[in-house]
Scaffold this active site. Structure first.
Site, PDB file in Angstrom:
ATOM      1  N   HIS A  91      44.355 -24.565  -3.812  1.00 19.55           N
ATOM      2  CA  HIS A  91      45.576 -24.059  -3.350  1.00 19.55           C
ATOM      3  C   HIS A  91      46.246 -22.762  -3.489  1.00 19.55           C
ATOM      4  O   HIS A  91      47.190 -22.426  -4.285  1.00 19.55           O
ATOM      5  CB  HIS A  91      46.479 -25.236  -3.760  1.00 19.55           C
ATOM      6  CG  HIS A  91      46.633 -26.474  -2.849  1.00 19.55           C
ATOM      7  ND1 HIS A  91      46.081 -26.467  -1.277  1.00 19.55           N
ATOM      8  CD2 HIS A  91      46.862 -27.603  -3.309  1.00 19.55           C
ATOM      9  CE1 HIS A  91      46.100 -27.578  -1.410  1.00 19.55           C
ATOM     10  NE2 HIS A  91      46.413 -28.504  -1.997  1.00 19.55           N
ATOM     11  N   HIS A  95      52.824 -28.174   2.696  1.00 21.30           N
ATOM     12  CA  HIS A  95      52.236 -29.515   1.836  1.00 21.30           C
ATOM     13  C   HIS A  95      53.213 -30.490   1.598  1.00 21.30           C
ATOM     14  O   HIS A  95      53.255 -30.964   0.591  1.00 21.30           O
ATOM     15  CB  HIS A  95      51.532 -29.026   0.338  1.00 21.30           C
ATOM     16  CG  HIS A  95      50.642 -29.738  -0.406  1.00 21.30           C
ATOM     17  ND1 HIS A  95      50.739 -31.086  -0.623  1.00 21.30           N
ATOM     18  CD2 HIS A  95      49.429 -29.520  -0.525  1.00 21.30           C
ATOM     19  CE1 HIS A  95      50.005 -31.575  -1.112  1.00 21.30           C
ATOM     20  NE2 HIS A  95      48.790 -30.635  -1.035  1.00 21.30           N
ATOM     21  N   GLU A 113      48.016 -31.688   5.982  1.00 22.51           N
ATOM     22  CA  GLU A 113      47.986 -30.268   5.815  1.00 22.51           C
ATOM     23  C   GLU A 113      47.130 -29.712   6.923  1.00 22.51           C
ATOM     24  O   GLU A 113      45.918 -29.877   6.846  1.00 22.51           O
ATOM     25  CB  GLU A 113      47.668 -29.934   4.500  1.00 22.51           C
ATOM     26  CG  GLU A 113      48.336 -30.725   3.601  1.00 22.51           C
ATOM     27  CD  GLU A 113      47.510 -30.920   2.139  1.00 22.51           C
ATOM     28  OE1 GLU A 113      46.796 -30.181   1.575  1.00 22.51           O
ATOM     29  OE2 GLU A 113      47.466 -32.042   2.038  1.00 22.51           O
TER      30      GLU A 113
HETATM   31  C1  GLA Z   1      45.769 -31.614  -1.560  1.00 25.34           C
HETATM   32  C2  GLA Z   1      44.317 -31.813  -2.095  1.00 25.34           C
HETATM   33  C3  GLA Z   1      44.356 -33.165  -3.056  1.00 25.34           C
HETATM   34  C4  GLA Z   1      45.572 -32.877  -4.031  1.00 25.34           C
HETATM   35  C5  GLA Z   1      47.004 -32.424  -3.612  1.00 25.34           C
HETATM   36  C6  GLA Z   1      47.970 -32.160  -4.464  1.00 25.34           C
HETATM   37  O1  GLA Z   1      46.317 -32.410  -0.629  1.00 25.34           O
HETATM   38  O2  GLA Z   1      43.461 -32.237  -1.323  1.00 25.34           O
HETATM   39  O3  GLA Z   1      43.275 -33.339  -3.615  1.00 25.34           O
HETATM   40  O4  GLA Z   1      45.138 -31.626  -5.164  1.00 25.34           O
HETATM   41  O5  GLA Z   1      46.781 -31.293  -2.624  1.00 25.34           O
HETATM   42  O6  GLA Z   1      47.983 -33.076  -5.570  1.00 25.34           O
END
Ligand code: GLA
Length: 389
Positions: free
Chosen positions: A148, A223, A354
């Site tokens: 991210h 997100h 997402e």
């Molecule tokens: C995304 C990732 C997950 C996790 C979340 C945040 O969705 O794919 O593995 O890291 O973000 O906790």
């Protein structure tokens, strides 16, 4: 003669040093700000203070409301959707996104609640990638991988208000952010903008744009964690989900795609017809945290996902032009976070969808490209449509 020789020497040195000089990259400039709140009928876009960051930056809350009473509250800290109130089948409003009441909550550690994620959403294997033979090293903030956008991703920066108001499409707010060349290890100054528009026909549109002055990679998403029964109101296992995807990207133990896109048919990954999220979750180790390969293939806006919460009747459709969607079931929520209205978020209390390019695409030449060149425009859109039954 001596003086002439000196002049020639000085001129020669000047010419050589000028030609060796690196051309200065001019950072891409963001347009002028003209913040202004306008109202048409009941549709409105307003701004209020949300507080200040520890280093004194002003943070605001933008409140978009439409005629059905849907209200989206967005902040310029991380471009976060702070709340989203949507009516149930009897017209009762509930906030369907997880998060915090105050800015303080977002300033601390949290799992990307409602945030804009970038420069590269999801994972990049071994926290590095190559462009034109050059290796770019990124922060390894998820074991050995990059997640991210790094340590201080787009979710943790203060975005600039570009515009707020009501236009022909609806109530909107436009935010921008310039990510500097080298920030979190990525090449190129990247000028980004995100427009949230709440329409008269109950859609929340998110439009992303970016331009660079050096070849780079980009993958932007939102997100938000949803619970269509209302945030903090139990787990999401009873929601009925449909994902228009026959395949998903198979991952290793670090959640990096192996390169295989596997058929969902006959497996707990299959949401091609409506199934409750909880019906087969016990068979998926750790819960769902997978990238689905959308049948649309990306490129044009298409229906990707439909979620229905039977007790409230709320339905959310997601239309996107992205090739993938990460379906994550809040597996890491464990009751340690106290969110809005004092609600405690337990495991599976929210789900994320997402919309994105596939994880680790910068290292997977067979995946749709995430490379952005100078002169090109990154422009993508995801639309959330709400109704009830
Ligand atoms: C995304 C990732 C997950 C996790 C979340 C945040 O969705 O794919 O593995 O890291 O973000 O906790």
């Amino acid at each position: 003669m001596k003086a002439r020789a000196w002049i020639m020497l000085v001129l020669a040195v000047a010419v050589i040093s000028m030609s060796g000089c690196k051309k200065k990259e001019t950072p891409v400039k963001a347009p002028e700000v003209k913040p202004e709140a306008k109202e048409i009928g009941q549709m409105s876009a307003n701004k209020e203070s949300f507080g200040k960051t520890p280093d004194g930056k002003q943070v605001d809350l933008y409140i978009l409301t439409n005629n059905s009473g849907i209200t989206a509250k967005i902040t310029n800290f991380g471009g976060i959707v702070v709340s989203l109130e949507v009516p149930d089948r009897d017209g009762n409003l509930a906030d369907i996104t997880l998060g915090f009441d105050k800015l303080d909550g977002y300033l601390g550690e949290h799992p990307y609640f409602g945030a804009i994620v970038g420069r590269y959403a999801n994972r990049i294997g071994k926290a590095e990638f190559k462009l034109d033979g050059k290796v770019y090293k990124l922060a390894a903030n998820n074991d050995e991988n990059h997640l991210h956008g790094g340590i201080k991703g787009f979710d943790k920066v203060v975005w600039r208000l570009e515009d707020i108001g009501v236009n022909a499409e609806g109530a909107m707010v436009k935010l921008s952010y310039i990510s500097q060349d080298g920030e979190e290890g990525y090449p190129g100054n990247l000028a980004c903008s995100v427009i949230y528009t709440l329409t008269e026909d109950d859609k929340l549109k998110i439009s992303y744009e970016a331009e660079t002055d050096k070849k780079t990679v980009v993958n932007l998403t939102n997100h938000a964690y949803y619970n269509l029964a209302g945030q903090g109101n139990g787990d999401i296992l009873g929601h009925e989900l449909t994902i228009n995807a026959d395949k998903y990207t198979v991952v290793d133990e670090g959640l990096i795609p192996t390169g295989e896109n596997r058929n969902v048919k006959g497996t707990p990954m299959d949401f091609t017809t409506a199934m409750t999220i909880g019906s087969r979750i016990a068979q998926v180790e750790g819960g769902y945290d997978h990238n689905y390969v959308l049948n649309s293939g990306g490129g044009t806006l298409a229906l990707a996902v439909k979620v229905h919460e039977p007790t409230s009747g709320r339905i959310m459709e997601i239309h996107t032009d992205q090739p993938g969607v990460q379906f994550y079931t809040g597996n890491f929520l464990d009751g340690s976070i106290k969110g809005k209205a004092g609600k405690v978020y337990q495991k599976h209390y929210g789900f994320c969808l997402e919309t994105q390019h596939f994880p680790d695409s910068p290292n997977k030449p067979d995946f749709p490209s995430v490379v952005l060149n100078p002169g090109q425009k990154y422009a993508t859109q995801t639309v959330h449509r709400f109704y009830t039954k």
